[in-house]
Design a protein around this motif. Structure first.
Motif, mmCIF file in Angstrom:
data_model
loop_
_atom_site.group_PDB
_atom_site.id
_atom_site.type_symbol
_atom_site.label_atom_id
_atom_site.label_comp_id
_atom_site.label_asym_id
_atom_site.label_seq_id
_atom_site.Cartn_x
_atom_site.Cartn_y
_atom_site.Cartn_z
ATOM 1 N N PRO A 87 0.774 -1.265 -0.173
ATOM 2 C CA PRO A 87 -0.072 0.060 0.171
ATOM 3 C C PRO A 87 0.726 1.157 0.116
ATOM 4 N N THR A 88 0.177 2.332 -0.610
ATOM 5 C CA THR A 88 0.934 3.779 -0.202
ATOM 6 C C THR A 88 0.120 4.244 0.866
ATOM 7 N N HIS A 145 -8.732 1.538 1.610
ATOM 8 C CA HIS A 145 -10.119 1.288 1.371
ATOM 9 C C HIS A 145 -10.436 -0.204 1.052
ATOM 10 N N GLY A 157 -11.571 -1.780 -1.390
ATOM 11 C CA GLY A 157 -11.128 -2.096 -2.688
ATOM 12 C C GLY A 157 -9.939 -2.671 -2.521
ATOM 13 N N ASN A 158 -8.644 -1.926 -1.865
ATOM 14 C CA ASN A 158 -7.453 -2.104 -2.014
ATOM 15 C C ASN A 158 -7.386 -3.505 -1.223
ATOM 16 N N SER A 212 -7.856 -6.939 -3.099
ATOM 17 C CA SER A 212 -6.750 -7.123 -4.008
ATOM 18 C C SER A 212 -5.843 -8.042 -3.043
ATOM 19 N N TYR A 213 -5.884 -7.581 -1.695
ATOM 20 C CA TYR A 213 -4.876 -8.297 -0.599
ATOM 21 C C TYR A 213 -5.683 -9.715 -0.319
ATOM 22 N N GLY A 226 -0.886 -7.677 -8.000
ATOM 23 C CA GLY A 226 -1.347 -6.265 -7.668
ATOM 24 C C GLY A 226 -2.817 -6.278 -8.350
ATOM 25 N N GLY A 227 -3.238 -5.058 -7.965
ATOM 26 C CA GLY A 227 -4.443 -4.740 -8.577
ATOM 27 C C GLY A 227 -4.353 -4.319 -10.239
ATOM 28 N N ASP A 230 -5.342 -1.918 -11.889
ATOM 29 C CA ASP A 230 -4.813 -0.854 -12.187
ATOM 30 C C ASP A 230 -3.182 -0.528 -12.236
ATOM 31 N N ASN A 231 -2.727 -1.491 -11.541
ATOM 32 C CA ASN A 231 -1.090 -1.386 -11.624
ATOM 33 C C ASN A 231 -0.600 -1.865 -12.804
ATOM 34 N N HIS A 255 -11.175 -4.694 -10.169
ATOM 35 C CA HIS A 255 -11.667 -3.649 -9.038
ATOM 36 C C HIS A 255 -12.663 -4.040 -8.245
ATOM 37 N N LEU A 256 -12.844 -3.495 -7.193
ATOM 38 C CA LEU A 256 -14.152 -3.381 -6.358
ATOM 39 C C LEU A 256 -14.612 -2.171 -6.464
ATOM 40 N N MET A 300 -13.788 2.889 -6.919
ATOM 41 C CA MET A 300 -13.783 2.985 -5.413
ATOM 42 C C MET A 300 -12.724 4.182 -5.282
HETATM 43 P P1 AMP Z 1 -2.231 1.874 -3.569
HETATM 44 O O1 AMP Z 1 -2.199 1.919 -1.982
HETATM 45 O O2 AMP Z 1 -3.261 2.842 -3.977
HETATM 46 O O3 AMP Z 1 -1.029 1.736 -3.744
HETATM 47 O O4 AMP Z 1 -2.926 0.513 -3.615
HETATM 48 C C1 AMP Z 1 -2.867 -0.819 -3.229
HETATM 49 C C2 AMP Z 1 -3.281 -1.921 -3.916
HETATM 50 O O5 AMP Z 1 -4.824 -1.705 -4.106
HETATM 51 C C3 AMP Z 1 -2.867 -1.806 -5.390
HETATM 52 O O6 AMP Z 1 -2.505 -3.424 -5.707
HETATM 53 C C4 AMP Z 1 -3.923 -1.357 -6.164
HETATM 54 O O7 AMP Z 1 -3.857 -1.864 -7.603
HETATM 55 C C5 AMP Z 1 -5.207 -2.106 -5.598
HETATM 56 N N1 AMP Z 1 -6.454 -1.330 -5.643
HETATM 57 C C6 AMP Z 1 -6.844 0.037 -5.819
HETATM 58 N N2 AMP Z 1 -7.950 0.256 -6.068
HETATM 59 C C7 AMP Z 1 -8.719 -0.965 -6.054
HETATM 60 C C8 AMP Z 1 -10.023 -1.337 -6.211
HETATM 61 N N3 AMP Z 1 -10.886 -0.648 -6.215
HETATM 62 N N4 AMP Z 1 -10.239 -2.749 -6.006
HETATM 63 C C9 AMP Z 1 -9.381 -3.569 -5.853
HETATM 64 N N5 AMP Z 1 -8.030 -3.217 -5.834
HETATM 65 C C10 AMP Z 1 -7.749 -1.978 -6.032
#
Ligand code: AMP
Ligand code: ZN
Length: 475
Positions: free
Chosen positions: A29-30, A36, A38-39, A42-43, A239-240, A242-243, A272-273, A280
């Motif tokens: 995560p960042t 959220h 959604g993140n 993925s995990y 990863g998600g 979007d990555n 994505h969620l 999200m």
């Molecule tokens: P981030 O903290 O923004 O770097 O995201 C952490 C992880 O959550 C990354 O693997 C993203 O691709 C994933 N991610 C971001 N938004 C969503 C979403 N809506 N649904 C599922 N995974 C997501």
């Protein structure tokens, strides 16, 4: 194991570089805010994948970075620095923000039964590794200095795009919302490896480098951390979705340029969620966190169950109705397990049935991680006429991967109630929900009040409104 590989666009038989040993990397995560849900989808899905590999005999090394520096709010090296944004919002230092939200992330993971990776690597602890890698890319002609920054030169690669054929026009700088032109770039998709000239004069974290005081671009951390712990050959990167672009595309570019050979052949992306109004987000609409769900009376593991009911390669729609259904099914599932336990499960495990159902369960997971089919196998076990001991052993086995605490929750359900019920977690949760329902009624939000009442009913609690306020009892 058959797994969809985003790099080949096909379902491939999974292979590792060294037989039986799996090196798996996950973008972490960042940590500028809470994750959220959604993140966390993925995990959760990556956790199920990891546990499937472990349970089917792989020796797994799982690595995860923590992005505590350098991730700008746009993926195109522009926009605000996410960490700085968090620090400003909360009047704290960047490191205080990183520390707080890293802990919050792992607390959410704990509640969702997501295993902590073997290696957790905060980017700020690896700056020298990034500098070493960037220097080699410069020495080998894959990077250039311009306007004080170091850029990766994508024109030096035979193939830059990996996951998708991108329309060059769409990538035209300035076309995408929030992306500003960077006149230093030689090619549109070149990306920053190291910033020294930044529009953030107040950038809090900076390090000495051969190119001046500065900080790393976002993508370099995952390549350098992976190389440090997994060596030259990574087996699986997650990863998600979007990555995929630009982050994973850039990771591949710089890692392979650095190594001079293929780096990671298999890529796993979770879709994505979405909420009803689209993607999200942490900044618009309701910021859906695990704590928010808990405050509304949902069990974190009901959210995990919700995720497991659908396939990781389909986007998933989050609504409270959908989550209500999942929580309902989850609670009923626990109740069914508790009834099996009550049957005094003596006797022997029927090894033929145990073997057959276990095989079906892992066959589902090994079929591109078909978690909903794996849950169907669990229900088949509950329905079957095998003895209680066999059922419980199968549930225990399946829960090594599903991690829904089925046995523990069923035991709790059967345990004599605590001597001090007013102080129990469950009583506190019921009372907090009743207070929220009273508030909702006061503000004439009857839909919310009804939602909470239904939720309480699902938990086996009935509420009666009396002249002295609401009174509740377990039914
Ligand atoms: P981030 O903290 O923004 O770097 O995201 C952490 C992880 O959550 C990354 O693997 C993203 O691709 C994933 N991610 C971001 N938004 C969503 C979403 N809506 N649904 C599922 N995974 C997501
Ligand atoms: Zn990454």
């Amino acid at each position: 194991m058959k797994l969809y590989n985003s790099a080949t666009h096909t379902i491939d038989t999974f292979k590792t570089h060294e037989p039986g040993k799996l090196k798996m990397y996950t973008c972490g995560p960042t940590v500028y805010h809470y994750a959220h849900i959604g993140n966390l989808r993925s995990y959760i899905m990556e956790d199920v994948l990891e546990k499937t590999f472990r349970q089917t005999g792989y020796d797994v090394l799982r690595i995860m970075n923590i992005t505590d520096v350098g991730h700008l709010s746009s993926d195109a090296d522009t926009g605000e620095d996410k960490m700085l944004k968090g620090a400003k919002r909360e009047h704290k230092t960047v490191m205080e923000i990183a520390d707080f939200y890293t802990k919050a992330f792992f607390e959410d993971c704990r509640k969702l039964n997501i295993r902590t990776p073997d290696v957790v690597a905060p980017a700020t602890s690896y700056i020298q590794d990034f500098i070493h890698m960037i220097q080699k890319l410069l020495d080998d002609g894959y990077a250039y200095l311009a306007g004080g920054n170091v850029y990766f030169d994508t024109s030096k690669l035979d193939q830059y795009y990996i996951f998708n054929k991108h329309n060059e026009e769409d990538l035209e700088v300035g076309v995408r919302e929030g992306v500003e032109a960077d006149g230093n770039k030689r090619n549109k998709c070149d990306f920053v490896l190291w910033f020294t000239k930044s529009k953030f004069e107040d950038q809090e974290l900076k390090w000495e480098s051969p190119w001046g005081m500065g900080y790393p671009g976002w993508h370099i951390e995952c390549s350098a951390i992976s190389l440090k712990y997994a060596g030259e050959y990574l087996d699986l990167h997650c990863g998600g979705i979007d990555n995929q672009f630009p982050h994973h595309t850039n990771e591949i570019a710089q890692s392979e340029a650095y190594l001079g050979h293929t780096w990671c052949p298999q890529w796993f992306h979770v879709h994505h969620l979405n909420s009803s109004d689209g993607k999200m987000s942490k900044s618009k609409g309701e910021f859906l966190t695990v704590s928010l769900l808990e405050s509304k009376g949902y069990k974190p593991l009901a959210y995990r169950f919700f995720c497991l009911q659908s396939h990781y390669r389909k986007s998933l729609l989050f609504t409270y109705d959908n989550l209500d259904n999942a929580q309902n099914s989850y609670l009923r599932l626990i109740e069914r397990v508790s009834r099996i336990m009550e049957n005094n499960p003596g006797g022997d495990v029927d090894s033929a049935v145990f073997g057959e159902m276990k095989e079906k369960f892992y066959a589902a997971l090994e079929d591109d991680l078909n978690t909903s089919m794996a849950i169907t196998v669990l229900y088949d076990v509950l329905k079957s006429d095998t003895n209680a001991r066999t059922k419980l052993e199968l549930i225990r086995e399946f829960d090594n991967v599903l991690s829904l605490d089925l046995i523990q929750e069923a035991e709790r359900l059967l345990a004599p109630k605590a001597e001090d019920p007013a102080g129990s977690d469950e009583t506190r949760m019921i009372e907090s929900l009743i207070a929220q329902r009273t508030e909702a009624k006061k503000s004439k939000n009857y839909a919310e009040a009804d939602r909470i009442r239904d939720l309480l009913n699902q938990m086996g609690v009935s509420v009666t409104d009396t002249a002295n306020g609401p009174v509740w009892k377990k039914v």
